[in-house]
Design an enzyme around this catalytic site. Sequence first.
Site, mmCIF file in Angstrom:
data_model
loop_
_atom_site.group_PDB
_atom_site.id
_atom_site.type_symbol
_atom_site.label_atom_id
_atom_site.label_comp_id
_atom_site.label_asym_id
_atom_site.label_seq_id
_atom_site.Cartn_x
_atom_site.Cartn_y
_atom_site.Cartn_z
ATOM 1 C CB SER A 96 0.775 -9.076 1.357
ATOM 2 O OG SER A 96 1.072 -7.755 1.067
ATOM 3 C CG HIS B 72 4.811 -6.366 3.920
ATOM 4 N ND1 HIS B 72 3.471 -6.223 4.193
ATOM 5 C CD2 HIS B 72 4.881 -6.959 2.700
ATOM 6 C CE1 HIS B 72 2.767 -6.715 3.178
ATOM 7 N NE2 HIS B 72 3.599 -7.166 2.262
HETATM 8 C C1 GCU Z 1 2.207 -4.022 -2.549
HETATM 9 C C2 GCU Z 1 0.799 -3.476 -2.496
HETATM 10 C C3 GCU Z 1 0.038 -3.975 -1.273
HETATM 11 C C4 GCU Z 1 0.124 -5.486 -1.183
HETATM 12 C C5 GCU Z 1 1.554 -5.933 -1.248
HETATM 13 C C6 GCU Z 1 1.756 -7.456 -1.323
HETATM 14 O O1 GCU Z 1 2.957 -3.479 -1.508
HETATM 15 O O2 GCU Z 1 0.868 -2.079 -2.540
HETATM 16 O O3 GCU Z 1 -1.314 -3.582 -1.329
HETATM 17 O O4 GCU Z 1 -0.514 -5.930 -0.013
HETATM 18 O O5 GCU Z 1 2.164 -5.419 -2.442
HETATM 19 O O6 GCU Z 1 0.861 -8.177 -1.700
HETATM 20 O O7 GCU Z 1 2.868 -7.895 -1.036
#
Ligand code: GCU
Length: 415
Positions: A254, A396
């Site tokens: 992420s 995710h």
């Molecule tokens: C949020 C953000 C993302 C990121 C994510 C994370 O969802 O919008 O861009 O990748 O956090 O780091 O868990």
Amino acid sequence: MKIFFLFIVLSFFGATSYIDAQEINYDESKVPNYTLPDPLVFENGKNVLSKTDWIKKRRPEILHLFETQVYGKIPKHSKETHFKVMNEDKQALGGLATRKEIAVYFTKSDNHYMTLLMYVPNKRNGKTPLFFGLNFKGNHAIHPDEKITISEEVLKLGKRVPKRGAASSRWPVEMLMEKGYALATVYRGDIDPDFDDGFQNGVHPLFYKKGQTKPASDEWGTISAWAWGLSCAMDYFETDKDIDAKKVAVLGHSRHGKTALWAGAIDERFAMAISNDSGCGGAALSRRKYGETVAKINSLFSHWFCENFKQYSNKEENLPIDQHQLIALMAPRPVYIASAIEDQWADPKGEFLSGVHATPVYGLFGLTGLPVKEMPKVDQPVLQGRIGYHVRSGNHDIKQYDWEQFVKFADLHFK
Ligand code: GCU
């Protein structure tokens, strides 16, 4: 007045987030037509003809654009990183591994440092290849191992300090040891805490010029600071006799996936970069405006990027680069992009397409980047090229399945 009243009523029922969600596109048929900047055409319109053109001129041109328009330049300063191995236990994990904790100091003073946690497999022949990345919850959260130090930055969370091993599903330490890989990690807050305080905490103020109180509009945001911290750790790996510093894969999930790609771009000592669900500002193409957009990320996490990046909110077509060129900056080194099918916020297809559009740069080196042009089915990894890709079933997260593919990919390139 009526509209104001309606707004109050809607907010009361939590409907503003519904209105917000309406702005986010998850419909492939609504992806706008777009033209990507060609990595093999210079800003002046001339073609990149050779590997040398790429290495000497086009790569620096693209790197400069990412530095000044997206993540922010790291201020010039003499890097005075130094290290102290604080403890080393050769019988960690029941004898499977050696655990080390190293203080990596950012300047010549001993005041500012991050703590690197490492596990090195005890069963090894010579120097070991390494997976290395930032963690979200503190080093002590990656494994229930009681001996891991809880960093001062994490202790500041008081009652919210995560439990030991709280993130262990994301860090298959034993599996890596058995496969012959070392693992190193750092709590990202040791480098720069992940909230917007106008860049007063973390490493930024250490390098302000006299009178400077915040980064200039083309200077580093938090992702650049984190990437710089990863480079400081690389300075240490080069001195560690157990580690093969020519085989270090920088990886992240992420926001840390965005950071891993940027770290691989700015520091060519990283032999491989791995992005897991990195999405907008990471592997996903911005011009697709699918899932999280530049405007969204700039409003939710404005401290991650440099000030200049804000001008591209809702104006993606004006970006002089797109994220496939970030992937291309890894060439000829191997890079792996991992998506999760339920993580539409991160735009799996946009992440895949970045790999496709970075592929011609690998061609300059006589190498195959991503060997396929059609997105593979869920859970069918593409491992044969210099660009690897999979889209996992599920949400995710970074799971054992993702790591298994990273290890297979690393085996192909490191062993
Ligand atoms: C949020 C953000 C993302 C990121 C994510 C994370 O969802 O919008 O861009 O990748 O956090 O780091 O868990």
